[in-house]
Design an enzyme around this catalytic site. Sequence first.
Site, mmCIF file in Angstrom:
data_model
loop_
_atom_site.group_PDB
_atom_site.id
_atom_site.type_symbol
_atom_site.label_atom_id
_atom_site.label_comp_id
_atom_site.label_asym_id
_atom_site.label_seq_id
_atom_site.Cartn_x
_atom_site.Cartn_y
_atom_site.Cartn_z
ATOM 1 N N ASP A 59 38.793 72.384 55.325
ATOM 2 C CA ASP A 59 39.070 72.244 54.142
ATOM 3 C C ASP A 59 38.369 73.531 52.841
ATOM 4 O OD1 ASP A 59 35.620 72.651 54.866
ATOM 5 O OD2 ASP A 59 35.337 71.847 52.824
ATOM 6 N N GLY A 63 29.905 79.363 58.210
ATOM 7 C CA GLY A 63 28.693 79.703 57.917
ATOM 8 C C GLY A 63 29.471 80.584 56.518
ATOM 9 N N ARG A 94 36.511 73.452 50.265
ATOM 10 C CA ARG A 94 34.959 74.043 49.246
ATOM 11 C C ARG A 94 34.085 75.124 50.024
ATOM 12 N NH1 ARG A 94 30.759 68.270 48.201
ATOM 13 N NH2 ARG A 94 32.801 68.346 46.952
ATOM 14 N N ASP A 96 31.133 64.051 54.659
ATOM 15 C CA ASP A 96 29.946 65.496 54.637
ATOM 16 C C ASP A 96 30.146 65.803 53.176
ATOM 17 O OD1 ASP A 96 27.724 66.924 55.686
ATOM 18 O OD2 ASP A 96 30.867 68.328 55.568
ATOM 19 N N SER A 156 29.193 72.276 59.083
ATOM 20 C CA SER A 156 28.960 70.748 58.512
ATOM 21 C C SER A 156 29.308 69.128 58.599
ATOM 22 C CB SER A 156 27.125 71.390 57.296
ATOM 23 O OG SER A 156 28.597 71.227 56.587
ATOM 24 N N LYS A 209 39.909 78.879 54.046
ATOM 25 C CA LYS A 209 39.336 79.663 54.910
ATOM 26 C C LYS A 209 39.462 80.364 55.865
ATOM 27 C CE LYS A 209 35.917 75.833 52.737
ATOM 28 N NZ LYS A 209 34.947 74.964 53.509
ATOM 29 N N THR A 250 31.662 73.184 54.691
ATOM 30 C CA THR A 250 32.202 73.274 55.779
ATOM 31 C C THR A 250 33.139 72.145 57.050
ATOM 32 O OG1 THR A 250 32.921 75.301 55.726
ATOM 33 C CG2 THR A 250 34.037 74.954 57.238
ATOM 34 N N SER A 291 31.506 69.409 52.758
ATOM 35 C CA SER A 291 32.563 69.576 52.051
ATOM 36 C C SER A 291 33.648 68.827 51.564
ATOM 37 C CB SER A 291 33.610 69.415 53.968
ATOM 38 O OG SER A 291 32.632 70.205 55.174
#
Lengths: 195, 205, 263
Positions: free
Chosen positions: C46, C76, C48, C195, C158, C62, C30, C198
């Site tokens: 995002d 998380g 994923r 990242d 992240s 999300k 995330t 994500s």
Amino acid sequence: MDIILGIRVKDSVILASSKAVTRGISVLKADDDKTRVLSDHTLMSFTGEPGDSVQFAEYIQANIQLYSIRENCELSPHAASSFIRQELAKSIRSRKPFQVNVLVGGYDTRKESPHLYQIDYLGTKVDLPYAAHGYAGFYTFSLLDHHYRPDMNTSEALKLLKMCIEELERRMPMDFKGVLVKVVDKDGVREIEDF
Amino acid sequence: MSDPSSINGGVVVAMVGKDCVAIACDLRLGSQSLGVANNFEKIFHYGHVFLGLSGLATDVTTLSEVFRYKTNLYKLKEERHIEPETFTQLVSSTLYEKRFGPYFTGPVVAGINSKTGKPYIAGFDLIGCIDEAKDFVVSGTASDQLFGMCESLYEPGLEPEDLFETISQALLNAVDRDAISGWGAAVYIITKDKVVKRYLKTRQD
Amino acid sequence: MAGLSFDNYQRNQYLTCSTNTKAQATSTGTTIVGVKYDGGVVIAADTRSTQGPIVANKNCAKLHKMAPKIWCAGAGTAADTEEVTKLIGSNLELHSLYTSREPRVVAALQMLKQHLFKYQGHVGAYLIVAGVDPTGAHLFSIHAHGSTDVGYYQSLGSGSLAAMAVLESKWKQGLTREEAIELAADAIEAGIWNDLGSGSNVDVCVMEIGKDAQYLRNYRTPNVREPKQQSYKFARGTTGILSERVLDICQVEEQTVDIELEA
């Protein structure tokens, strides 16, 4: 390193269990009976932590007998095995789980068919033609895979069992003092003397 | 003993086709490397809703019984069978209830909504996070392999018979790359008015 | 909440004692952000979700609705973000019914942080809460242990570092609605590209004072999969079948009955 084996054939189930009781490096007993009769046509053999196993087996035995007294009806092997599984599955979630693995052999008098169930301490239950707990399986499953036929009769099954026991005596590092063999069929539970 | 969700081994996969869904599992139950049973089915059905459960075998059995109990009560209260969408929420809340002591399973739901006729599949993690997919969901010890197989073999809008081939080949080739899955397989092809169950011919090593 | 059941905790402690492996729960690796602008607030995420190194879902959602005009972006442990927003969302609705007032963002914030603090970080939800209420537009972030932050822009997950780099360099006072949406989406894209946790698409939700919230699912789709060039369809009969059975699943029958109504 206790041995318990079970074979289900056309019209009976055979349960074999080693007679030795060992603690550390000593053999304490050479004529142990690691089985309990749950009802007229249901037999359970067990291995595991010394204290736990007998405690658990007799708890199951008592409860199944209590059921048949209360309900005036014998629990089928399938029902008995489900009860035992449930108890073990409950136990594994408790503060101190029972470290017991069991085999349940029984003859369903209503369906007129024999049944063999393997249940481990986690509550994993399976219906099998032949079963074992502990190391015994590693040595004997190949023999059983090869020679087992579902339409065998009891005496043929005993011959096959003999092969398995001989293999175990030959390959196992410890003397397990022979096995106690019991047969469950339509006439109930009986012991095979001097197997 | 290692990771509880990979003691017994096993996989489940589900796919969506044209007005149909398919769900499949392997039949192995093992104790680490030792194969114990080749008849351990991981797919259960509650009315017209199908549930696949991979993971720790004791929890697979326990959960299958928990959901039988819950769906039976639902049927008595509502006087109808539970629908896949509703059942998915039931699975999610049942698993999340045990957030800090989870059942080690990877459930997969598949079915066709009897009112709308819409095919539906969903996957979960062990604490009930819903993964609603429109193509396929996978779970179990060969899930990595299944992801790869499904990602490449899957195409949308397959007819039931073509979906059967696709899901079967995806499963078969995935479990052949997993030592603790396989030993037989069962596939359910679900259409609005017919459910066909097939046992596949598989490798026995 | 009556409380979560710890029934299996002991058992699992025992089951996992001899290993260092931990069962993998789905986590939203995330990138999530929130940006305030003149007259409202926008959040973005995002799409994923991951299980370890595996992408579990390429287009998950999300952004959670807690109230019609209070939305929440979660990072998380996926199940925790989902359940905690659902739970607090319900309580928020009950509260607004009881008080006959529109739910406030600070109320959501307080309920979330008290719940998360109670669970001492074990409920692994990292949230960006945003919304509009009678007191204006608000933007907050909450960490799993219960701490909260206030700001004109927030990022979590992240990919928060990549996203924050964009926010820090581009955010300014007095953004317009469109500028805020683009900034938020750009920040998420920074996470998507830089990242590993994500990826895929950008979801956006705009909450403007005096208007209904606007949920823009897949606002940007920079990772559309190329259609397959060839088909891997198998010839029917490829797979060997041992046996086949048609299941008898109870059929639901419907019958219409004419009822004569007496005048």
